[in-house]
Design a protein around this motif. Structure first.
Motif, PDB file in Angstrom:
ATOM      1  N   SER A  37      44.114  42.796  42.061  1.00 30.55           N
ATOM      2  CA  SER A  37      44.436  42.092  43.306  1.00 30.55           C
ATOM      3  C   SER A  37      45.772  41.369  43.151  1.00 30.55           C
ATOM      4  O   SER A  37      46.033  40.741  42.115  1.00 30.55           O
ATOM      5  CB  SER A  37      43.335  41.084  43.625  1.00 30.55           C
ATOM      6  OG  SER A  37      43.797  40.191  44.616  1.00 30.55           O
ATOM      7  N   ASN A  79      42.702  37.361  36.935  1.00 31.44           N
ATOM      8  CA  ASN A  79      41.506  37.382  36.103  1.00 31.44           C
ATOM      9  C   ASN A  79      41.540  38.549  35.120  1.00 31.44           C
ATOM     10  O   ASN A  79      42.022  39.627  35.462  1.00 31.44           O
ATOM     11  CB  ASN A  79      40.279  37.569  37.007  1.00 31.44           C
ATOM     12  CG  ASN A  79      39.304  36.428  36.846  1.00 31.44           C
ATOM     13  OD1 ASN A  79      39.194  35.846  35.771  1.00 31.44           O
ATOM     14  ND2 ASN A  79      38.601  36.120  37.919  1.00 31.44           N
ATOM     15  N   CYS A  86      38.128  42.043  39.238  1.00 24.88           N
ATOM     16  CA  CYS A  86      37.144  41.078  38.759  1.00 24.88           C
ATOM     17  C   CYS A  86      35.984  41.042  39.771  1.00 24.88           C
ATOM     18  O   CYS A  86      36.112  41.578  40.875  1.00 24.88           O
ATOM     19  CB  CYS A  86      37.802  39.714  38.587  1.00 24.88           C
ATOM     20  SG  CYS A  86      38.191  38.892  40.149  1.00 24.88           S
ATOM     21  N   CYS A 135      36.907  39.769  43.380  1.00 26.06           N
ATOM     22  CA  CYS A 135      37.764  40.705  44.121  1.00 26.06           C
ATOM     23  C   CYS A 135      37.032  42.021  44.411  1.00 26.06           C
ATOM     24  O   CYS A 135      37.284  42.660  45.432  1.00 26.06           O
ATOM     25  CB  CYS A 135      39.059  40.959  43.353  1.00 26.06           C
ATOM     26  SG  CYS A 135      40.076  39.477  43.205  1.00 26.06           S
ATOM     27  N   CYS A 155      43.146  41.846  36.652  1.00 26.28           N
ATOM     28  CA  CYS A 155      42.645  42.201  37.985  1.00 26.28           C
ATOM     29  C   CYS A 155      43.785  42.740  38.876  1.00 26.28           C
ATOM     30  O   CYS A 155      44.878  42.191  38.895  1.00 26.28           O
ATOM     31  CB  CYS A 155      42.012  40.975  38.626  1.00 26.28           C
ATOM     32  SG  CYS A 155      41.376  41.272  40.286  1.00 26.28           S
ATOM     33  N   CYS A 186      45.444  37.618  42.147  1.00 23.94           N
ATOM     34  CA  CYS A 186      44.468  37.258  41.112  1.00 23.94           C
ATOM     35  C   CYS A 186      44.977  37.685  39.742  1.00 23.94           C
ATOM     36  O   CYS A 186      45.640  38.704  39.611  1.00 23.94           O
ATOM     37  CB  CYS A 186      43.137  37.947  41.427  1.00 23.94           C
ATOM     38  SG  CYS A 186      41.811  37.540  40.293  1.00 23.94           S
TER      39      CYS A 186
HETATM   40 ZN   LIG Z   1      40.376  39.274  40.878  1.00 27.84          ZN
END
Ligand SMILES: [Zn+2]
Length: 222
Positions: free
Chosen positions: A107, A112, A141, A144, A105, A110
């Protein structure tokens, strides 16, 4: 480069999933270009230098892959999403290599790796004292993605597989990449070369023949 060596290279990659190919290309990239290389440094070399250096498939595909990746995905700071403020930046080399923002991901907060979706976002940035714009992909993800689209819904970029299933979407995706290519300064050299080829399909003298590596990148630019 002979068709035979291309075949060997292709056979070696057969059946490997996108992330495994990503890791192989990035390992080759680091081997050939070292940790500190950036595409901008490489671009300052002459075409002859590049030809001389790019003596095998592994090296050339890895370089092509890295250059394509570098201006394809961004990292997003989603902290102020409720105010509609999303900050973007280009990825650093380490992130390109580990797949942050591509397989992980995008972000900043994050990590993920499942159910990632690609969103098309206009990225305004400064380069060489100039304001520039690029259409980039933000891979996020589901949680996000909701943050990114909280104030404004961004167009989703479908996977290559979806596009094959649906020709209308394929056309749409092509127009997106055409538009974004025009805005991406990093690809201007490729576009210039492509123009030369388009205008003079039989006259390849004086320019580097464009090789199509896309068959190796299936499923990687989602
Ligand atoms: Zn994320």
């Amino acid at each position: 480069m002979s068709e035979y060596s291309k075949k060997v290279f292709r056979d070696n990659l057969q059946g490997l999933d996108a992330y495994t190919r990503h890791k192989l290309f990035m390992r080759d990239y680091v081997n050939f270009y070292g940790h500190n290389s950036q595409p901008s440094n490489v671009e300052t070399k002459t075409e002859f230098d590049i030809l001389k250096e790019n003596h095998n498939w592994e090296q050339r595909v890895a370089k092509k892959y890295y250059d394509k990746l570098f201006r394809e995905y961004c990292i997003a700071e989603l902290k102020y999403y409720k105010e509609g403020r999303i900050a973007l930046r280009w990825r650093i080399e380490k992130e390109v290599i580990t797949g942050k923002g591509q397989f992980i991901c995008a972000s900043t907060k994050c990590s993920n790796t499942s159910e990632l979706k690609s969103w098309e976002v206009n990225f305004a940035y400064m380069e060489d004292g100039e304001k520039k714009n690029a259409l980039v992909k933000i891979r996020l993800c589901p949680k996000c993605s909701d943050k990114l689209n909280y104030s404004k819904q961004h167009p989703e970029i479908k996977t290559e597989k979806d596009e094959v299933d649906n020709s209308d979407k394929k056309k749409k995706r092509e127009s997106i990449s055409e538009r974004s290519n025009k805005k991406r300064e990093g690809n201007s050299k490729d576009i210039e070369r492509q123009k030369l080829v388009d205008n003079h399909p039989d006259d390849l003298s004086g320019i580097v023949k464009i090789e199509n590596f896309d068959e190796f990148f299936t499923g990687l630019f989602v």
